[in-house]
Design an enzyme around this catalytic site. Structure first.
Site, PDB file in Angstrom:
ATOM      1  N   ASP A 160      16.907  -4.450  54.475  1.00 25.83           N
ATOM      2  CA  ASP A 160      15.861  -4.019  53.546  1.00 25.83           C
ATOM      3  C   ASP A 160      14.456  -4.364  54.031  1.00 25.83           C
ATOM      4  O   ASP A 160      13.474  -3.892  53.453  1.00 25.83           O
ATOM      5  CB  ASP A 160      16.076  -4.648  52.168  1.00 25.83           C
ATOM      6  CG  ASP A 160      17.197  -3.969  51.393  1.00 25.83           C
ATOM      7  OD1 ASP A 160      17.509  -2.803  51.699  1.00 25.83           O
ATOM      8  OD2 ASP A 160      17.769  -4.606  50.493  1.00 25.83           O
TER       9      ASP A 160
ATOM     10  N   ARG B  99      21.168  10.055  47.164  1.00 25.25           N
ATOM     11  CA  ARG B  99      21.754   9.008  47.998  1.00 25.25           C
ATOM     12  C   ARG B  99      23.280   9.114  48.019  1.00 25.25           C
ATOM     13  O   ARG B  99      23.903   9.502  47.035  1.00 25.25           O
ATOM     14  CB  ARG B  99      21.297   7.631  47.517  1.00 25.25           C
ATOM     15  CG  ARG B  99      19.791   7.459  47.660  1.00 25.25           C
ATOM     16  CD  ARG B  99      19.306   6.135  47.173  1.00 25.25           C
ATOM     17  NE  ARG B  99      19.759   5.045  48.030  1.00 25.25           N
ATOM     18  CZ  ARG B  99      19.469   3.770  47.798  1.00 25.25           C
ATOM     19  NH1 ARG B  99      18.754   3.439  46.741  1.00 25.25           N
ATOM     20  NH2 ARG B  99      19.904   2.833  48.610  1.00 25.25           N
TER      21      ARG B  99
ATOM     22  N   GLN C  23      26.869  -3.560  49.016  1.00 22.82           N
ATOM     23  CA  GLN C  23      27.069  -2.834  47.762  1.00 22.82           C
ATOM     24  C   GLN C  23      28.491  -2.306  47.648  1.00 22.82           C
ATOM     25  O   GLN C  23      29.113  -2.408  46.583  1.00 22.82           O
ATOM     26  CB  GLN C  23      26.050  -1.702  47.648  1.00 22.82           C
ATOM     27  CG  GLN C  23      24.621  -2.188  47.468  1.00 22.82           C
ATOM     28  CD  GLN C  23      23.632  -1.048  47.351  1.00 22.82           C
ATOM     29  OE1 GLN C  23      24.001   0.121  47.348  1.00 22.82           O
ATOM     30  NE2 GLN C  23      22.355  -1.385  47.257  1.00 22.82           N
TER      31      GLN C  23
ATOM     32  N   ARG D 110      13.948   5.799  55.974  1.00 28.99           N
ATOM     33  CA  ARG D 110      12.939   4.809  56.344  1.00 28.99           C
ATOM     34  C   ARG D 110      12.574   4.853  57.821  1.00 28.99           C
ATOM     35  O   ARG D 110      11.480   4.416  58.201  1.00 28.99           O
ATOM     36  CB  ARG D 110      13.402   3.410  55.920  1.00 28.99           C
ATOM     37  CG  ARG D 110      13.344   3.240  54.401  1.00 28.99           C
ATOM     38  CD  ARG D 110      13.797   1.885  53.924  1.00 28.99           C
ATOM     39  NE  ARG D 110      13.525   1.753  52.481  1.00 28.99           N
ATOM     40  CZ  ARG D 110      14.052   0.828  51.707  1.00 28.99           C
ATOM     41  NH1 ARG D 110      14.893  -0.066  52.225  1.00 28.99           N
ATOM     42  NH2 ARG D 110      13.750   0.778  50.419  1.00 28.99           N
TER      43      ARG D 110
ATOM     44  N   LYS E 212      18.388   5.169  52.655  1.00 25.00           N
ATOM     45  CA  LYS E 212      17.835   4.292  51.624  1.00 25.00           C
ATOM     46  C   LYS E 212      17.039   5.149  50.638  1.00 25.00           C
ATOM     47  O   LYS E 212      17.259   6.353  50.520  1.00 25.00           O
ATOM     48  CB  LYS E 212      16.978   3.202  52.277  1.00 25.00           C
ATOM     49  CG  LYS E 212      17.775   2.184  53.070  1.00 25.00           C
ATOM     50  CD  LYS E 212      18.591   1.297  52.149  1.00 25.00           C
ATOM     51  CE  LYS E 212      19.264   0.155  52.869  1.00 25.00           C
ATOM     52  NZ  LYS E 212      19.975  -0.741  51.926  1.00 25.00           N
TER      53      LYS E 212
END
EC number: 2.5.1.19
Length: 446
Positions: free
Chosen positions: A315, A122, A169, A346, A342
């Protein structure tokens, strides 16, 4: 581990999903940096939040628990952490790694952060670059990935940073570094993102200044320990919001759900699609809005999802794609390129799985086009080790004609320990099995 899900089944009853993952992470971090004791209830005992807890124990913080969601943290103050004996393994937790980069940049010692294969792929450059601008020294693998080594003893200074992409984040990492920086640290967002860090800093007695989409803190303050009641995680509740919406005859109530306005995009999107969701017993707990959500099955319609809602539901899109797959007409998502970095890609993984089930799902660079249909077949889909993908396809089975088998589901425990049991209590015919397909545990509807 695999999930085997039989088709059909209405969802009924009153459920409380586990505690909010974002708040659980931050409760441990801020409790450790505070002066005095912090008592936490409702802590999420999932692998990600436990990785954060173990990290602070490794840095000398006395933490009792978790015991049925209760944790007590004896804070050491902003400058009381000790160097760990070795690298800190954060497992699959991107939140832990990114937020710790900011927090550790202000320490006097070097720290190495590692993770599993998924986390090690990531992107971390998005947090490394602005922290470097504050004076941090962070060494990474090729391409800006883990393992990361955060060098201690670096004088930090505040910056005024505009996020190129909305990211709670990254914002949180800079604010945590700002606790140790000389002067003022400000972060401006292109769109609202979850604001738990700002709320919780203020709850710990640290002055935070909010001006629209700009948030600022001054370095050199102090945090005070206290009480934190972690509400149920709306990201975990989302699977049951969708499952009850699409499974005919469903009527469930989800209790004590966190309703932070920067997290409720999933409710807004489902309501746009025609979902029957009632918000009941609204209240505030520890500075966070909380409510019970009653959900009854309803016919859904396809929509063009407003881009303003994307950061507020980032999310939840795996299970929202399932809702779109059984809505009448076309659903179009754009502006969600963040989904590609992610725990899995996704967009690609959900499109692949929905196509396997017979749904028209066309991946786009920044989203997806899905044409809904009344029901679909079954088949074998791969979660690619992504907990939210595995749980999304579990709910898809409530509208399938044939069983769905989902590969590589062990990481569900990162965010939702007890998912199999709770889904079974609600009425989902879910079996947990090993890689060879042998049943290990059954959680069927009565």
């Amino acid at each position: 581990m695999e999930f085997h899900v039989r088709p059909g089944g209405a969802l009924r009853g009153r459920l409380r999903v586990p505690g909010d993952k974002s708040i659980s992470h931050r409760a441990i971090m801020l409790g450790a940096l505070a002066e005095g004791e912090t008592r936490i209830s409702g802590f999420l005992e999932g692998a990600d939040a436990l990785a954060t807890l173990r990290t602070f124990r490794a840095m000398g913080v006395d933490i009792d628990g978790p015991h049925q969601g209760r944790v007590t943290v004896q804070g050491v103050g902003l400058h009381g952490l000790r160097a760990p004996d070795g690298p800190l393994d954060l497992g699959n937790s991107g939140t832990s790694m990114r937020l710790l980069c900011g927090l550790l940049a202000g320490q006097s010692f070097d720290t190495t952060l590692t993770g599993d294969a998924s986390l090690s792929r990531r992107p971390m450059r998005r947090v490394i670059d602005p922290l470097t601008a504050m004076g941090a020294v962070i060494e990474s693998g090729q391409g800006g990935t883990a393992p990361l080594t955060v060098r201690g003893g670096q004088p930090l200074h505040g910056i005024d940073y505009e996020l190129p992409v909305a990211s709670a984040q990254v914002k949180s990492a800079l604010l945590l570094a700002g606790l140790y920086a000389r002067g003022r640290t400000c972060v401006t967002e292109p769109a609202p993102t979850r604001d738990h860090t700002e709320r919780m800093l203020a709850g710990f007695g640290y002055p935070v200044r909010q001006e629209g989409r700009r948030v600022c803190i001054e370095g050199g303050g102090r945090l005070r320990g206290g009480e934190i009641d972690v509400p149920a995680d709306i990201s975990s509740a989302a699977f049951f919001l969708v499952g009850a919406s699409i499974a005919e005859g469903s009527d469930i109530t989800l209790e004590h759900v966190g309703m932070n306005p920067t997290r409720t995009g999933v409710v807004d999107i489902l309501r746009l699609m025609g979902a029957d969701i009632q918000v009941q017993n609204e209240r505030e707990v520890g500075g966070e809005p909380v409510a019970d959500l009653r959900v009854r099955s309803a016919p859904l319609k396809g929509v063009a999802i407003p881009e303003a809602l994307v950061p507020l539901a980032i999310d939840e899109f795996p299970v929202l794609f399932v809702a779109a797959a059984c809505a009448e007409g076309e659903t179009l998502l754009t502006g969600a390129e963040e989904l590609r970095v992610k725990e899995s890609d996704r967009i690609a993984v959900m499109a692949e799985g929905l196509t396997t089930l017979g749904v028209t799902a066309e991946p786009q660079p920044d989203g997806m086009r899905i044409v809904g249909q009344p029901d679909w077949g079954g088949g074998r889909v791969h979660s690619h080790g992504d907990h939210r993908i595995a749980m999304a396809f579990t709910m898809a089975a409530t509208r399938a004609r044939e069983p769905i088998e989902i590969e590589d589901c062990a990481n569900v425990n990162t965010s939702f320990p007890g998912f199999v049991e709770l889904a079974g209590d609600a009425g989902v015919a879910l079996t947990r099995g090993d890689a060879e397909g042998r049943a290990q545990q059954r959680s069927d509807s009565p």
